[in-house]
Write an enzyme that holds these catalytic residues in place. Structure first.
Site, mmCIF file in Angstrom:
data_model
loop_
_atom_site.group_PDB
_atom_site.id
_atom_site.type_symbol
_atom_site.label_atom_id
_atom_site.label_comp_id
_atom_site.label_asym_id
_atom_site.label_seq_id
_atom_site.Cartn_x
_atom_site.Cartn_y
_atom_site.Cartn_z
ATOM 1 N N TRP A 162 0.743 -1.025 -0.252
ATOM 2 C CA TRP A 162 0.354 0.232 0.028
ATOM 3 C C TRP A 162 1.030 0.822 -0.100
ATOM 4 C CZ3 TRP A 162 2.130 2.034 4.583
ATOM 5 C CH2 TRP A 162 2.191 1.093 4.980
ATOM 6 N N ASN A 163 1.969 1.222 -0.047
ATOM 7 C CA ASN A 163 3.079 1.936 0.657
ATOM 8 C C ASN A 163 2.954 3.493 -0.642
ATOM 9 O OD1 ASN A 163 5.088 0.025 -0.373
ATOM 10 N ND2 ASN A 163 6.321 1.340 1.547
ATOM 11 N N ARG A 171 6.670 -1.268 -11.457
ATOM 12 C CA ARG A 171 7.639 -2.501 -11.317
ATOM 13 C C ARG A 171 7.426 -3.260 -11.508
ATOM 14 N NH1 ARG A 171 11.307 0.753 -6.545
ATOM 15 N NH2 ARG A 171 10.123 -1.484 -4.813
ATOM 16 N N LYS A 186 -2.690 -8.518 -7.098
ATOM 17 C CA LYS A 186 -3.526 -8.133 -6.746
ATOM 18 C C LYS A 186 -3.095 -7.404 -5.784
ATOM 19 C CE LYS A 186 -3.317 -9.537 -2.287
ATOM 20 N NZ LYS A 186 -3.746 -8.107 -1.919
ATOM 21 N N PRO A 187 -3.403 -6.343 -5.116
ATOM 22 C CA PRO A 187 -2.921 -5.219 -4.873
ATOM 23 C C PRO A 187 -3.537 -5.170 -2.963
ATOM 24 C CG PRO A 187 -5.445 -4.547 -5.565
ATOM 25 C CD PRO A 187 -5.113 -5.585 -6.219
ATOM 26 N N ALA A 188 -2.393 -4.021 -2.463
ATOM 27 C CA ALA A 188 -3.244 -4.015 -1.287
ATOM 28 C C ALA A 188 -4.725 -3.381 -1.247
ATOM 29 C CB ALA A 188 -2.479 -3.416 -0.442
ATOM 30 N N GLY A 240 6.554 -6.411 0.227
ATOM 31 C CA GLY A 240 5.758 -6.074 1.633
ATOM 32 C C GLY A 240 6.783 -6.608 2.948
ATOM 33 N N GLU A 262 10.871 -8.679 -2.680
ATOM 34 C CA GLU A 262 11.410 -6.976 -2.737
ATOM 35 C C GLU A 262 10.327 -6.903 -0.482
ATOM 36 O OE1 GLU A 262 11.613 -4.034 -1.189
ATOM 37 O OE2 GLU A 262 10.299 -3.776 -2.802
ATOM 38 N N LEU A 263 11.513 -7.299 0.532
ATOM 39 C CA LEU A 263 11.201 -7.344 1.484
ATOM 40 C C LEU A 263 10.860 -6.264 2.646
ATOM 41 C CD1 LEU A 263 11.457 -10.986 1.975
ATOM 42 C CD2 LEU A 263 9.520 -9.867 1.022
ATOM 43 N N ARG A 290 10.553 10.730 3.869
ATOM 44 C CA ARG A 290 9.774 10.806 2.438
ATOM 45 C C ARG A 290 8.604 9.185 2.593
ATOM 46 N NH1 ARG A 290 10.666 7.644 -3.195
ATOM 47 N NH2 ARG A 290 11.583 5.906 -1.670
ATOM 48 N N CYS A 296 10.028 1.408 2.478
ATOM 49 C CA CYS A 296 10.603 -0.463 3.071
ATOM 50 C C CYS A 296 12.098 0.812 2.931
ATOM 51 C CB CYS A 296 10.345 -1.428 2.029
ATOM 52 S SG CYS A 296 10.850 -0.760 0.525
ATOM 53 N N GLU A 393 11.108 -2.865 11.895
ATOM 54 C CA GLU A 393 11.304 -1.921 11.187
ATOM 55 C C GLU A 393 10.040 -0.742 11.054
ATOM 56 O OE1 GLU A 393 9.734 -3.812 7.046
ATOM 57 O OE2 GLU A 393 10.272 -1.674 5.849
HETATM 58 P P1 NAD Z 1 1.864 -7.782 4.499
HETATM 59 O O1 NAD Z 1 2.979 -8.092 4.130
HETATM 60 O O2 NAD Z 1 0.913 -8.229 4.934
HETATM 61 O O3 NAD Z 1 0.731 -7.231 2.922
HETATM 62 C C1 NAD Z 1 1.543 -6.505 1.262
HETATM 63 C C2 NAD Z 1 0.915 -6.976 0.440
HETATM 64 O O4 NAD Z 1 0.559 -8.162 1.300
HETATM 65 C C3 NAD Z 1 -0.322 -7.123 0.647
HETATM 66 O O5 NAD Z 1 -1.140 -6.860 -0.824
HETATM 67 C C4 NAD Z 1 -1.086 -8.071 1.149
HETATM 68 O O6 NAD Z 1 -2.575 -8.445 1.025
HETATM 69 C C5 NAD Z 1 -0.667 -9.368 0.386
HETATM 70 N N1 NAD Z 1 -0.493 -10.205 2.350
HETATM 71 C C6 NAD Z 1 -0.931 -9.837 3.220
HETATM 72 N N2 NAD Z 1 -0.714 -11.613 4.224
HETATM 73 C C7 NAD Z 1 -0.938 -12.568 2.525
HETATM 74 C C8 NAD Z 1 -0.456 -13.544 2.661
HETATM 75 N N3 NAD Z 1 -0.485 -14.707 3.209
HETATM 76 N N4 NAD Z 1 -0.200 -14.109 1.232
HETATM 77 C C9 NAD Z 1 0.175 -13.764 0.280
HETATM 78 N N5 NAD Z 1 -0.423 -12.122 0.323
HETATM 79 C C10 NAD Z 1 -0.197 -11.962 1.691
HETATM 80 O O7 NAD Z 1 2.331 -5.717 4.977
HETATM 81 P P2 NAD Z 1 1.155 -5.462 5.904
HETATM 82 O O8 NAD Z 1 0.266 -5.922 6.612
HETATM 83 O O9 NAD Z 1 0.507 -3.786 4.559
HETATM 84 O O10 NAD Z 1 2.499 -4.315 6.725
HETATM 85 C C11 NAD Z 1 2.938 -4.584 7.576
HETATM 86 C C12 NAD Z 1 4.492 -4.051 7.862
HETATM 87 O O11 NAD Z 1 4.988 -4.529 6.680
HETATM 88 C C13 NAD Z 1 4.783 -2.579 7.505
HETATM 89 O O12 NAD Z 1 5.136 -1.975 8.860
HETATM 90 C C14 NAD Z 1 6.120 -2.460 6.982
HETATM 91 O O13 NAD Z 1 6.889 -2.970 7.865
HETATM 92 C C15 NAD Z 1 6.323 -3.852 6.307
HETATM 93 N N6 NAD Z 1 5.711 -3.521 4.233
HETATM 94 C C16 NAD Z 1 6.929 -3.291 3.327
HETATM 95 C C17 NAD Z 1 6.424 -3.223 2.820
HETATM 96 C C18 NAD Z 1 8.452 -2.936 1.667
HETATM 97 O O14 NAD Z 1 7.543 -2.205 0.518
HETATM 98 N N7 NAD Z 1 8.669 -3.683 1.497
HETATM 99 C C19 NAD Z 1 5.496 -2.591 1.974
HETATM 100 C C20 NAD Z 1 4.142 -2.513 3.090
HETATM 101 C C21 NAD Z 1 4.736 -2.754 4.147
#
Ligand code: NAD
Length: 489
Positions: A162-163, A171, A186-188, A240, A262-263, A290, A296, A393
């Site tokens: 979502w960020n 990308r 699949k978007p957030a 994510g 990309e974690l 920013r 991330c 993080e």
């Molecule tokens: P998340 O990893 O849960 O979500 C990211 C994406 O993955 C979303 O589209 C979500 O719907 C999907 N997702 C969630 N669980 C899934 C699963 N089991 N299988 C497949 N897809 C799944 O992240 P979040 O809960 O939105 O944020 C939590 C933490 O993650 C943040 O505090 C941050 O530290 C980190 N984060 C990192 C990035 C990055 O750019 N690397 C981006 C968002 C969040």
């Protein structure tokens, strides 16, 4: 047209709310939908269709059915389509920026920056598409020839966070389409609207049915497991958290799927005593603030030489106190709200924990703004290594400063983390800058620079921050296989 909050909401009302599968918008097969919230005041912006497992399978069926035809299009054709999509996004900069600000919360000026950055991935990959190469060479020991060419990996599942709702999607989609892969995106669930508009643009540009399929859902875990268990899917690309990334890697192992991950990060921002302090503070503002720190590659730990730590802190506090946290549509705002209640609670807990363990609060430290998810820009010093924000993080507007005395100490502390996405180093000594950057265990290093993200640079991490690179000269390779032909003479 420039948007205010009201006209942005009208834009939302005009957006398709369905799923986009096989070239057409449609409802979820269950009729279910879920709300999208405005992080500035927690009100509901709209409802979007919630894809079921049947819908996800339809999306994969469409992606699979058109894979061969899409993979067989000329790379020039794909390049032209991506180039036109780039142009269309730029034309609609204000619409995209308004949607990003509305659903994600970043101030409009920053959202416009994301639109330029996000669109650029499509231009970059259009240029990459037109330059795919192979090779022809004599076999070392024989009369035959070794010929190599590139072929698309195949239908790909792209999961975005979502960020950066536009840039993280372009990308992946840009690289996949350039390489000749079809995709299910699949978007957030917090930010599906920006991608709905992008999908509409692909539709208007007559990207063939099945090439891009859009499936927002509240149950990402079930949907991705079902898709990844299906033999027709060939790749998953995810941005994510590290926790979800490692679940997906385990799932991918069962079918030996190609993956790009990309974690999370825990970026060190290292300032030596000979650094240009003005530049270091400017860089710190970019690397930390920013996207309100929800990035991330954000600086997570400031390691500052003890001789200049107080001066650096005073200047940083002054800059943080000059920020205006508020409504994304108010031109005076320079920081937006955090994405949701969970993120706000996490940042609050991290700051409270650090203060309870002895960290000194130099500015900020509190939530504000009623139902909105606002957190004050915050600076902490004397942060103990045991504080959670020293190793977790933060993903929020919080700068945690500690000090060091020697280069070796700084390096050891910077590398003392499971993560390795981005790091930053500030020094006027070019030898030290390069020596330090080379030994920093991260995929990317900002050298006297607080921003590393660039479509032309290979974005990605080492250690628990992931694998693979997005963008840069090799970004397209993530969606290509090298095929070798042994040709008898
Ligand atoms: P998340 O990893 O849960 O979500 C990211 C994406 O993955 C979303 O589209 C979500 O719907 C999907 N997702 C969630 N669980 C899934 C699963 N089991 N299988 C497949 N897809 C799944 O992240 P979040 O809960 O939105 O944020 C939590 C933490 O993650 C943040 O505090 C941050 O530290 C980190 N984060 C990192 C990035 C990055 O750019 N690397 C981006 C968002 C969040």
């Amino acid at each position: 047209m420039f948007h205010d909050r009201n006209s942005a909401r009208e834009l939302v009302a005009a957006l398709p709310r369905g799923l986009y599968i096989d070239g057409a918008w449609r409802e979820s097969s269950t009729g279910a939908s879920f709300p999208v919230h405005d992080p500035a005041d927690a009100t509901v912006l709209t409802e979007v269709a919630d894809a079921s497992l049947d819908d996800a399978m339809d999306a994969l069926t469409a992606a699979h059915a058109t894979q061969d035809a899409w993979g067989a299009t000329t790379s020039r054709f794909r390049a032209e389509l991506l180039r036109r999509a780039f142009g269309r996004i730029i034309e609609r900069t204000e619409d995209f920026a308004a949607l990003i600000s509305l659903e994600m919360g970043k101030p409009l000026a920053e959202a416009r920056g994301e639109v330029a950055y996000g669109a650029e991935f499509l231009r970059w990959f259009s240029e990459q598409a037109a330059h795919l190469t192979g090779s022809y060479a004599p076999a070392p020991n024989g009369g035959y020839r070794i010929v190599t060419t590139k072929v698309p990996v195949g239908p790909s599942l792209l999961i975005t966070p979502w960020n950066f709702p536009l840039a993280m999607a372009t990308r992946k989609i840009g690289a996949a389409l350039a390489a000749g892969c079809t995709c299910v995106v699949k978007p957030a669930p917090q930010t599906p609207l920006t991608l709905a508009l992008l999908t509409q643009i692909f539709h208007e540009l007559e990207v063939p049915a099945g090439v891009v399929n859009y499936v927002p859902t509240l149950d990402a875990a079930a949907l991705s497991l079902a898709l990844m268990s299906d033999a027709r899917l060939r790749k998953v690309s995810f941005t994510g958290s590290t926790g979800v990334g490692s679940i997906l890697l385990r799932q991918a192992a069962d079918r030996v799927l190609r993956t790009s991950m990309e974690l999370g990060g825990n970026g060190p921002f290292v300032v030596f005593d000979d650094a240009d302090l003005d530049a270091a503070v400017d860089g710190a503002m970019l690397a930390k603030m920013r996207n309100a720190g929800e990035s991330c590659v954000a600086a997570n730990r400031f390691l500052v030489h003890s001789d200049i730590a107080e001066e650096f802190t005073v200047r940083l506090v002054r800059r943080f106190e000059g920020l205006v946290a508020g409504d994304a549509f108010d031109p005076a705002s320079t920081v937006g709200p955090l994405i949701d209640e969970a993120q706000l609670a996490k940042v609050t807990d991290l700051v409270d924990d650090a203060v309870a363990q002895g960290a000194r609060l130099r500015t900020g430290g509190k939530t504000f703004g009623g139902d909105g998810h606002f957190f004050q820009p915050t600076v902490l010093t004397d942060v103990p290594d045991t504080a959670r924000l020293a190793y977790e993080e933060i993903f929020g507007p919080v700068a945690a400063i500690t000090t060091f005395d020697t280069e070796e100490q700084a390096l050891a502390r910077a590398n003392d983390t499971e993560y390795g996405l981005a790091g930053y180093v500030y020094t006027r000594d070019i030898s030290r800058a390069l020596r330090f950057a080379e030994r920093l265990e991260t995929g990317m290093v900002g050298v006297n620079r607080g921003l590393v993200s660039d479509p032309g640079g290979p974005f990605g991490g080492v250690k628990a921050s992931g694998q693979g690179r997005e963008g840069g000269a090799t970004g397209i390779e993530e969606y290509l296989e090298t095929k070798y032909l042994a040709v008898e003479m």
